[in-house]
Enzyme design. Structure first.
Site, PDB file in Angstrom:
ATOM      1  N   ASP A 166       0.876  -1.166   0.000  1.00 36.67           N
ATOM      2  CA  ASP A 166       0.000   0.000   0.000  1.00 36.67           C
ATOM      3  C   ASP A 166       0.920   1.224   0.000  1.00 36.67           C
ATOM      4  OD1 ASP A 166      -2.098   1.728   0.023  1.00 36.67           O
ATOM      5  OD2 ASP A 166      -3.126   0.825   1.727  1.00 36.67           O
TER       6      ASP A 166
HETATM    7  C1  BGC Z   1      -4.943   3.390   0.129  1.00 35.14           C
HETATM    8  C2  BGC Z   1      -5.118   2.374  -0.982  1.00 35.14           C
HETATM    9  C3  BGC Z   1      -5.008   3.070  -2.312  1.00 35.14           C
HETATM   10  C4  BGC Z   1      -3.685   3.781  -2.386  1.00 35.14           C
HETATM   11  C5  BGC Z   1      -3.435   4.484  -3.712  1.00 35.14           C
HETATM   12  C6  BGC Z   1      -3.700   4.241  -0.053  1.00 35.14           C
HETATM   13  O1  BGC Z   1      -3.691   5.293   0.844  1.00 35.14           O
HETATM   14  O2  BGC Z   1      -4.906   2.736   1.365  1.00 35.14           O
HETATM   15  O3  BGC Z   1      -6.353   1.716  -0.866  1.00 35.14           O
HETATM   16  O4  BGC Z   1      -5.174   2.142  -3.338  1.00 35.14           O
HETATM   17  O5  BGC Z   1      -3.619   4.752  -1.361  1.00 35.14           O
HETATM   18  O6  BGC Z   1      -4.220   5.590  -3.863  1.00 35.14           O
END
Ligand code: BGC
Length: 767
Positions: free
Chosen positions: A276
């Protein structure tokens, strides 16, 4: 730029020049030559560059000198190496539709469609419909030049206050897994990828990048991993996203047992694992664990290059992860040279969004057949969200859609009059709020603003000019923070509004309908007696307003059912005392003390009454269940269960039929019952029936015995319960398992790093 960095960049440029001096034809090319040959031709720098994205989109000058952004507003990209034929992959959010920037006025860019949120989609209990939504969503991904959609998100609704529950499907792993798999199949049928997220136990947003979820092996296997296992096996996502949190002491992205032993070795996952955004702390540990791609990347380059130089990481590990990434790249539309149009068919997709929304909504109450509306011409619309529908949640689950139709507009389009004084009042209230706020804060301002208080006298003055009152209660939430108990409850202003409107309209025999335009579970028990009908619309995307008016009118018969339980009070939630973690104000650890007793598994076993049970939802028609048949009296390796659902009411409708199993408590403690299969019938005309058939295999009978790390189906009598909800069981039958079955032996991994007390009904059985 530091001296060290400048030298590094200079070296890199020199290297590229030297490499380009060699003719391209002599070099192995991705797609034509073996991946191993391409890797053999890569420098260490190139390898390291492949293992991560190009950094934050706002970072103007990444060291590689390349543009961080290929598609404006997307979440990230990987590097490309033209000399080896390696192209970039663009990834973007998210679960309710593609999230990229839109440029109104630019003929090359259009908006994306806001589909119903995952929670709303799960309420359809219709995997075929979810797959159709995935197909439409995936077409927008493809036609906007994105290679992977960062979705679906299938974490368990462990506690109603988790800020991201709207992005997730259910409190039950079977629903989460089946819905996730359907979404993946639909999305990937377009030739684009998905990222199944957030792996795993990401059920708390408070301190999400550090909190340690402490979970027993059994609860992990049966609840938190189970949905991912189903989605991986039945959906085959191209990528999986590890979560932010720690699990039993380790960051999930640094946990080899999780992402290699369980995900790859046990479940056969063949794709790449990405972190993530900025997740985890130690890039070397992430590489070793099998977390191939670091997103958004960039920051860890020097760390990995140094590790290679100092030999604190084995280059074979780097090569293994690069190989996986190169295999992934070859699947992408960008690698295949797809020319995207920038013009997906938004009209057709709006229709898909609307059809889905029709089935998402759950009719919670309908006394005296208040709905569908009869003889109603003028509607008094109370509540700010009646005038601004909340299509979805905030954060990366958001979609830049063009317009969400409001409930007011939908009523007007549906041929109803809207009571003028209320319209003027709320429109003025909203306009004033917006006029007084900065441009960047306008988007969700109304959703989060307190409801407008109305005096009893004012309410009473509206009764004469309208035939019915409709009150909308709205809630929004999102990534990065959890909801509070205050948010779960209705405010005094909201409760008074429902009470006073109900009293005023009931006094003259007029009806009151409450609409819940919410992303997650809220309190209902303390006000639900006041109105005549309650329709839970969820956040059903840009067309949700239309669907809800169709349901109120009766042109659509509601068929949604709850994929989670609505407790009587927040205190009844099994994890209420411990959520978000310890210490409460700034939690470090989150012991999952309720164990596998999540949602209905807890309420049913511990006989705690709920406001609306798991699987609940009303229809304008009635269904009769009959002819339950089991393929045999004793289970050998499979058991087929068939039964018939008949529409015995007066209007056509669909029914979400549910099969629960109550297992014997021989060696292991078991919840009272567990959902093992479900299906949505076709649209059945009055008098029409449909036979449904489910096959139960050994694994569906089994529970996880941590002592021996195995799935075991205990011997004894199993009760099959078929019904319209977890409490509305219509048919029962039993079968026996003569001998315990050892179904599957797994690795003894992922045990808690701390001692904690887990909930149990019995001291004698193994929890
Ligand atoms: C989130 C993810 C997301 C990623 C990209 C993160 O902060 O937890 O779910 O896909 O950002 O935007």
């Amino acid at each position: 730029m530091t001296m060290k960095k400048s030298l590094f960049v200079f070296g890199l440029c020199l290297l590229s020049v030297l490499c380009f001096a060699q003719t391209k034809a002599e070099l192995p090319q991705l797609g034509k030559d073996k991946v191993e040959a391409v890797i053999a031709a890569m420098t260490q720098e190139e390898k390291v560059y492949m293992l991560m994205g190009l950094g934050d989109a706002n970072w103007a000058n990444p060291p590689s000198g390349e543009k961080t952004v290929i598609i404006s507003g997307s979440s990230g990209r990987t590097w490309n190496i033209p000399r080896l034929g390696i192209t970039a992959a663009v990834v973007s959010d998210g679960p309710a539709g593609l999230r990229i920037d839109v440029h109104p006025g630019d003929p090359d860019f259009f908006y994306c469609t806001a589909f119903p949120t995952a929670t709303a989609l799960a309420s359809t209990w219709n995997t075929g419909l979810v797959e159709t939504v995935g197909k439409a969503m995936g077409n927008e991904v493809l036609e906007h030049g994105v290679d992977v959609l960062l979705a679906p998100a299938i974490n368990i609704h462990r506690n109603p206050l988790c800020g991201r529950n709207f992005e997730y499907y259910s409190e039950d792993p079977l629903i989460a897994g089946k819905m996730g798999a359907a979404m993946i199949r639909g999305l990937q049928s377009n030739g684009v990828g998905t990222s199944l997220k957030h792996f795993v136990a990401n059920n708390i947003e408070t301190n999400r990048t550090s909190i340690n979820a402490v979970v027993s092996q059994r609860a992990l296997r049966e609840i938190y991993l189970r949905g991912f296992e189903i989605a991986v096996k039945e959906g085959q996502p191209w990528t999986v996203m590890s979560s932010y949190n720690r699990l039993n002491g380790f960051y999930t992205s640094e946990n080899r047992d999780l992402i290699t032993t369980v995900l790859r070795d046990e479940w056969g996952f063949k794709g790449i694992v990405m972190s993530d955004w900025w997740g985890g702390a130690d890039a070397v540990a992430q590489m070793n664990a099998g977390n191939d791609l670091l997103m958004p990347g960039c920051a860890q380059r020097e760390e990995l290059l140094n590790a290679l130089k100092n030999k604190t990481i084995d280059e074979k590990i780097i090569d293994r992860n690069v190989a996986r990434i190169l295999n992934f790249i070859q699947q992408t539309p960008r690698f295949k040279g797809y020319t995207y149009s920038g013009h997906p068919d938004l009209k057709a997709h709006a229709q898909v969004s609307r059809c889905a929304a029709d089935e998402c909504m759950v009719l919670l109450k309908n006394e005296y057949n208040t709905l569908p509306l009869k003889g109603v011409k003028t509607v008094a619309l109370f509540g700010k969200t009646s005038y601004r529908f909340i299509a979805g949640g905030t954060g990366s689950g958001e979609v830049n859609y063009e317009k969400a139709i409001s409930i007011k507009e939908s009523f007007t389009d549906g041929g109803y009059q809207i009571a003028k004084p209320l319209d003027v009042l709320y429109t003025h209230f909203i306009d004033t709020l917006l006029a007084n706020s900065k441009e960047e804060n306008k988007k969700q301002l109304v959703d989060f603003h307190a409801e407008l208080p109305l005096s009893k006298r004012w309410i009473e003055s509206q009764v004469k000019g309208s035939d019915i009152a409709v009150i909308t209660i709205g809630r929004n939430a999102g990534e990065g923070w959890d909801r509070s108990v205050v948010d779960f409850s209705l405010t005094a202003v909201e409760k008074n509004l429902i009470k006073d409107v109900s009293a005023a309209y009931h006094a003259v025999g007029k009806k009151v309908v409450v609409i819940l335009n919410v992303g997650g579970v809220i309190s209902t028990a303390d006000w639900r007696d006041d109105p005549d009908a309650i329709l839970l619309t969820w956040q059903t995307g840009q067309e949700g307003g239309r669907s809800l008016v169709d349901i109120l009118k009766g042109t659509v018969n509601p068929s949604g059912k709850l994929p989670m339980s609505f407790p009587l009070t927040y205190a009844d939630v099994p994890s209420a005392k411990i959520f978000p973690g310890e210490p409460k104000e700034n939690p470090v650890n989150a012991p999952y003390e309720e164990g596998f007793y999540v949602g209905y598994r807890y309420y049913d076993t511990f006989k705690v009454p709920t406001a609306y049970e798991f699987g609940y939802g009303l229809s304008y028609t009635q269904f009769r269940y009959s002819d339950l048949r089991l393929s045999s009296n004793d289970f050998s390796d499979k058991m087929t269960v068939t039964f018939t659902v008949k529409n015995i009411g007066k209007v056509a409708g669909k029914e979400a039929a549910q099969l629960y199993l109550s297992a014997p408590q021989a060696e292991m403690e078991k919840p009272e019952q567990e959902l093992k299969a479900f299906a949505k019938t076709n649209l059945l005309k009055p008098g029409e029936s449909q036979q449904l058939s489910f096959t139960l295999d050994e694994r569906l009978l089994a529970s996880f015995r941590s002592g021996i790390s195995a799935w075991v189906a205990d011997k004894g009598i199993y009760e099959v319960r078929v019904g319209a909800s977890s409490k509305d069981i219509r048919l029962k039958a039993s079968f026996g398992v003569p001998q315990a079955i050892l179904v599957e032996k797994d690795h003894n991994v992922l045990y808690p790093n701390r001692v904690f007390k887990e909930l149990s009904v019995s001291k004698n059985l193994e929890p």
